[in-house]
Design a protein around this motif. Structure first.
Motif, PDB file in Angstrom:
ATOM      1  N   LEU A  68      47.408  40.190  50.364  1.00  0.00           N
ATOM      2  CA  LEU A  68      48.597  41.037  50.268  1.00  0.00           C
ATOM      3  C   LEU A  68      49.712  40.308  49.528  1.00  0.00           C
ATOM      4  CD1 LEU A  68      48.598  42.569  53.866  1.00  0.00           C
ATOM      5  CD2 LEU A  68      47.471  43.401  51.788  1.00  0.00           C
ATOM      6  N   ALA A  69      49.890  39.037  49.841  1.00  0.00           N
ATOM      7  CA  ALA A  69      50.884  38.252  49.109  1.00  0.00           C
ATOM      8  C   ALA A  69      50.513  38.154  47.638  1.00  0.00           C
ATOM      9  CB  ALA A  69      50.997  36.858  49.727  1.00  0.00           C
ATOM     10  N   ASP A  70      49.224  37.976  47.359  1.00  0.00           N
ATOM     11  CA  ASP A  70      48.776  37.886  45.964  1.00  0.00           C
ATOM     12  C   ASP A  70      49.053  39.180  45.205  1.00  0.00           C
ATOM     13  OD1 ASP A  70      47.885  35.325  46.438  1.00  0.00           O
ATOM     14  OD2 ASP A  70      45.780  35.895  46.680  1.00  0.00           O
ATOM     15  N   LYS A  71      48.808  40.322  45.846  1.00  0.00           N
ATOM     16  CA  LYS A  71      49.068  41.609  45.199  1.00  0.00           C
ATOM     17  C   LYS A  71      50.551  41.750  44.869  1.00  0.00           C
ATOM     18  CE  LYS A  71      44.952  43.523  45.311  1.00  0.00           C
ATOM     19  NZ  LYS A  71      44.221  43.844  44.065  1.00  0.00           N
ATOM     20  N   ALA A  72      51.397  41.370  45.815  1.00  0.00           N
ATOM     21  CA  ALA A  72      52.836  41.481  45.587  1.00  0.00           C
ATOM     22  C   ALA A  72      53.280  40.570  44.451  1.00  0.00           C
ATOM     23  CB  ALA A  72      53.587  41.145  46.872  1.00  0.00           C
ATOM     24  N   ILE A  73      52.780  39.351  44.441  1.00  0.00           N
ATOM     25  CA  ILE A  73      53.160  38.395  43.395  1.00  0.00           C
ATOM     26  C   ILE A  73      52.682  38.873  42.033  1.00  0.00           C
ATOM     27  CG2 ILE A  73      52.703  36.063  42.533  1.00  0.00           C
ATOM     28  CD1 ILE A  73      52.654  35.188  45.518  1.00  0.00           C
ATOM     29  N   GLU A  74      51.460  39.391  41.972  1.00  0.00           N
ATOM     30  CA  GLU A  74      50.930  39.877  40.696  1.00  0.00           C
ATOM     31  C   GLU A  74      51.738  41.065  40.190  1.00  0.00           C
ATOM     32  OE1 GLU A  74      46.720  41.392  38.677  1.00  0.00           O
ATOM     33  OE2 GLU A  74      46.764  40.723  40.764  1.00  0.00           O
ATOM     34  N   PHE A  92      46.367  48.465  49.970  1.00  0.00           N
ATOM     35  CA  PHE A  92      45.338  47.425  50.005  1.00  0.00           C
ATOM     36  C   PHE A  92      45.113  46.933  51.430  1.00  0.00           C
ATOM     37  CE2 PHE A  92      43.318  43.332  49.198  1.00  0.00           C
ATOM     38  CZ  PHE A  92      42.371  43.705  48.257  1.00  0.00           C
ATOM     39  N   ALA A  93      46.172  46.874  52.224  1.00  0.00           N
ATOM     40  CA  ALA A  93      46.001  46.490  53.624  1.00  0.00           C
ATOM     41  C   ALA A  93      45.082  47.479  54.333  1.00  0.00           C
ATOM     42  CB  ALA A  93      47.359  46.425  54.321  1.00  0.00           C
ATOM     43  N   GLY A  94      45.273  48.772  54.058  1.00  0.00           N
ATOM     44  CA  GLY A  94      44.386  49.772  54.641  1.00  0.00           C
ATOM     45  C   GLY A  94      42.955  49.613  54.169  1.00  0.00           C
ATOM     46  N   ARG A  95      42.793  49.288  52.891  1.00  0.00           N
ATOM     47  CA  ARG A  95      41.439  49.095  52.359  1.00  0.00           C
ATOM     48  C   ARG A  95      40.761  47.881  52.983  1.00  0.00           C
ATOM     49  NH1 ARG A  95      43.095  50.271  46.245  1.00  0.00           N
ATOM     50  NH2 ARG A  95      42.905  52.542  46.240  1.00  0.00           N
ATOM     51  N   MET A  96      41.536  46.854  53.289  1.00  0.00           N
ATOM     52  CA  MET A  96      40.922  45.699  53.941  1.00  0.00           C
ATOM     53  C   MET A  96      40.355  46.084  55.300  1.00  0.00           C
ATOM     54  SD  MET A  96      42.956  42.182  53.014  1.00  0.00           S
ATOM     55  CE  MET A  96      44.471  42.586  53.882  1.00  0.00           C
ATOM     56  N   GLY A  97      41.088  46.918  56.027  1.00  0.00           N
ATOM     57  CA  GLY A  97      40.563  47.382  57.309  1.00  0.00           C
ATOM     58  C   GLY A  97      39.302  48.207  57.136  1.00  0.00           C
ATOM     59  N   GLU A  98      39.300  49.100  56.142  1.00  0.00           N
ATOM     60  CA  GLU A  98      38.117  49.920  55.884  1.00  0.00           C
ATOM     61  C   GLU A  98      36.955  49.054  55.396  1.00  0.00           C
ATOM     62  OE1 GLU A  98      39.337  52.806  53.056  1.00  0.00           O
ATOM     63  OE2 GLU A  98      40.898  53.654  54.350  1.00  0.00           O
ATOM     64  N   GLY A  99      37.276  48.075  54.548  1.00  0.00           N
ATOM     65  CA  GLY A  99      36.231  47.189  54.046  1.00  0.00           C
ATOM     66  C   GLY A  99      35.606  46.365  55.152  1.00  0.00           C
ATOM     67  N   ARG A 100      36.435  45.873  56.061  1.00  0.00           N
ATOM     68  CA  ARG A 100      35.898  45.114  57.187  1.00  0.00           C
ATOM     69  C   ARG A 100      34.974  45.985  58.031  1.00  0.00           C
ATOM     70  NH1 ARG A 100      40.006  42.513  61.454  1.00  0.00           N
ATOM     71  NH2 ARG A 100      40.450  44.733  61.759  1.00  0.00           N
ATOM     72  N   SER A 101      35.356  47.236  58.239  1.00  0.00           N
ATOM     73  CA  SER A 101      34.497  48.141  59.006  1.00  0.00           C
ATOM     74  C   SER A 101      33.157  48.343  58.311  1.00  0.00           C
ATOM     75  CB  SER A 101      35.200  49.489  59.198  1.00  0.00           C
ATOM     76  OG  SER A 101      36.374  49.345  59.976  1.00  0.00           O
ATOM     77  N   ALA A 102      33.195  48.490  56.978  1.00  0.00           N
ATOM     78  CA  ALA A 102      31.954  48.688  56.227  1.00  0.00           C
ATOM     79  C   ALA A 102      31.055  47.465  56.329  1.00  0.00           C
ATOM     80  CB  ALA A 102      32.274  48.983  54.763  1.00  0.00           C
ATOM     81  N   VAL A 103      31.653  46.275  56.239  1.00  0.00           N
ATOM     82  CA  VAL A 103      30.873  45.041  56.307  1.00  0.00           C
ATOM     83  C   VAL A 103      30.303  44.850  57.710  1.00  0.00           C
ATOM     84  CG1 VAL A 103      31.036  42.531  56.152  1.00  0.00           C
ATOM     85  CG2 VAL A 103      32.128  43.957  54.415  1.00  0.00           C
ATOM     86  N   ALA A 120      37.464  45.225  50.035  1.00  0.00           N
ATOM     87  CA  ALA A 120      38.638  46.043  49.724  1.00  0.00           C
ATOM     88  C   ALA A 120      38.737  46.312  48.227  1.00  0.00           C
ATOM     89  CB  ALA A 120      39.899  45.345  50.221  1.00  0.00           C
ATOM     90  N   GLU A 121      38.475  45.296  47.411  1.00  0.00           N
ATOM     91  CA  GLU A 121      38.503  45.483  45.960  1.00  0.00           C
ATOM     92  C   GLU A 121      37.420  46.477  45.532  1.00  0.00           C
ATOM     93  OE1 GLU A 121      40.741  44.425  44.061  1.00  0.00           O
ATOM     94  OE2 GLU A 121      41.521  42.472  44.685  1.00  0.00           O
ATOM     95  N   PRO A 245      35.962  33.518  35.912  1.00  0.00           N
ATOM     96  CA  PRO A 245      35.867  34.210  37.204  1.00  0.00           C
ATOM     97  C   PRO A 245      36.284  35.662  37.078  1.00  0.00           C
ATOM     98  CG  PRO A 245      36.977  32.091  37.438  1.00  0.00           C
ATOM     99  CD  PRO A 245      36.814  32.346  35.965  1.00  0.00           C
ATOM    100  N   ILE A 246      35.554  36.530  37.740  1.00  0.00           N
ATOM    101  CA  ILE A 246      35.831  37.960  37.665  1.00  0.00           C
ATOM    102  C   ILE A 246      37.019  38.285  38.548  1.00  0.00           C
ATOM    103  CG2 ILE A 246      34.886  40.261  38.081  1.00  0.00           C
ATOM    104  CD1 ILE A 246      32.108  38.962  37.768  1.00  0.00           C
ATOM    105  N   GLN A 247      38.013  38.944  37.991  1.00  0.00           N
ATOM    106  CA  GLN A 247      39.174  39.365  38.757  1.00  0.00           C
ATOM    107  C   GLN A 247      39.351  40.864  38.586  1.00  0.00           C
ATOM    108  OE1 GLN A 247      40.934  37.619  40.788  1.00  0.00           O
ATOM    109  NE2 GLN A 247      40.068  35.607  40.341  1.00  0.00           N
ATOM    110  N   PRO A 248      38.922  41.668  39.559  1.00  0.00           N
ATOM    111  CA  PRO A 248      39.131  43.111  39.442  1.00  0.00           C
ATOM    112  C   PRO A 248      40.604  43.416  39.248  1.00  0.00           C
ATOM    113  CG  PRO A 248      37.695  42.605  41.284  1.00  0.00           C
ATOM    114  CD  PRO A 248      38.253  41.305  40.793  1.00  0.00           C
ATOM    115  N   PRO A 249      40.928  44.401  38.410  1.00  0.00           N
ATOM    116  CA  PRO A 249      42.333  44.681  38.126  1.00  0.00           C
ATOM    117  C   PRO A 249      43.083  45.141  39.363  1.00  0.00           C
ATOM    118  CG  PRO A 249      40.928  46.449  37.323  1.00  0.00           C
ATOM    119  CD  PRO A 249      40.018  45.343  37.763  1.00  0.00           C
ATOM    120  N   ILE A 250      44.350  44.733  39.454  1.00  0.00           N
ATOM    121  CA  ILE A 250      45.188  45.190  40.555  1.00  0.00           C
ATOM    122  C   ILE A 250      45.443  46.678  40.406  1.00  0.00           C
ATOM    123  CG2 ILE A 250      47.324  44.638  39.318  1.00  0.00           C
ATOM    124  CD1 ILE A 250      48.569  43.967  42.002  1.00  0.00           C
TER     125      ILE A 250
END
Length: 256
Positions: A68-74, A92-103, A120-121, A245-250
């Motif tokens: 989340l800090a990285d997204k804000a800084i970018e 993105f915070a919401g996606r992290m929760g959804e991503g964790r559930s999927a994993v 999340a990405e 290194p692969i960096q998916p776009p923000i």
């Protein structure tokens, strides 16, 4: 926009004050770390407080705060308006929760921060939770799961459908490809796209390549190893640059 951020920040300040009273020491240390990181990058106070509150809520749910800090800084570095940065961080915070559930649904009880972030990405790229689970389950070892999701997200960004991206990544892992070979797939796919190949044909060529060899023989006119004698690829162009290194776009526009 400024007024909106200030209103949001007012709520954030109240929430942070309540958290300070009751939060355990690790969360207080996290809040200090977020503040220090954002302030060091020059984010204004209102935006910093708003992001801190979102990071604190994520931390209270057991989610990593660093993405989340990285997204804000970018976003700030790209001169994105503060209100859009706050909205993107919240999404993105919401996606992290959804991503964790999927994993977790794929059998990983306690995913680490890297895997949660990659999931999340991948969600942001258009993959659905079942597709994320399919990639994670296909990983022969847990260390491959996060890179595999990152590659799938990169393929989506290159125009592959979710089904195609998942199939290429999952079958590549089942075929015994190493992490390095897996991370090379987007570069190889891009080279084939420049040859005019559609995603479906690219996927078939990647999967037909020898599991312990280079993927580049799938490109028309490209000999094994991707180089002609003397280190030059077909057409006389210079050798490709080393893989980055692969960096998916923000994604700074929240999903509707």
């Amino acid at each position: 926009m400024i007024l909106l951020v200030r209103i949001l920040s007012g709520f954030a300040v109240a929430w942070l004050l309540a958290m300070v009273v009751s939060a355990p020491a690790p969360l207080l240390a996290q809040a200090a770390a977020v503040h220090t990181q954002l302030a060091a990058r020059g984010l204004p106070a209102d935006l910093t407080v708003a992001v801190e509150s979102l990071a604190a809520r994520a931390g209270a749910q057991g989610l990593p705060w660093e993405p989340l800090a990285d997204k804000a800084i970018e976003g700030w570095a790209k001169h994105v308006p503060a209100a859009r940065i706050v909205a993107a961080v919240r999404v993105f915070a919401g996606r992290m929760g959804e991503g964790r559930s999927a994993v977790r649904g794929a059998g990983v009880a306690e995913p680490d921060a890297a895997l949660i972030r990659a999931a999340a990405e991948a969600l942001g790229s258009g993959l659905a939770q079942p597709e994320i689970g399919a990639v994670v389950r296909a990983a022969p070892r847990l260390a491959l799961a996060a890179p595999a999701l990152t590659v799938a997200a990169a393929l989506r960004a290159q125009g592959f459908s979710s089904e195609q991206a998942v199939a290429v990544v999952a079958e590549s892992m089942r075929g015994g490809r190493t992490m390095t070979q897996l991370l090379d797939i987007p570069q190889a796919a891009r080279a084939m796209q420049l040859q005019g190949m559609p995603p479906g044909e690219i996927g078939r060529r990647i999967l037909r390549a020898p599991p312990h060899g280079t993927i580049m023989p799938g490109v028309p006119g490209m000999p094994p190893g991707g180089m002609l004698p003397g280190g030059m690829p077909p057409g006389g162009m210079p050798p490709p640059l080393p893989r980055q290194p692969i960096q998916p776009p923000i994604m700074l526009n929240p999903m509707p």
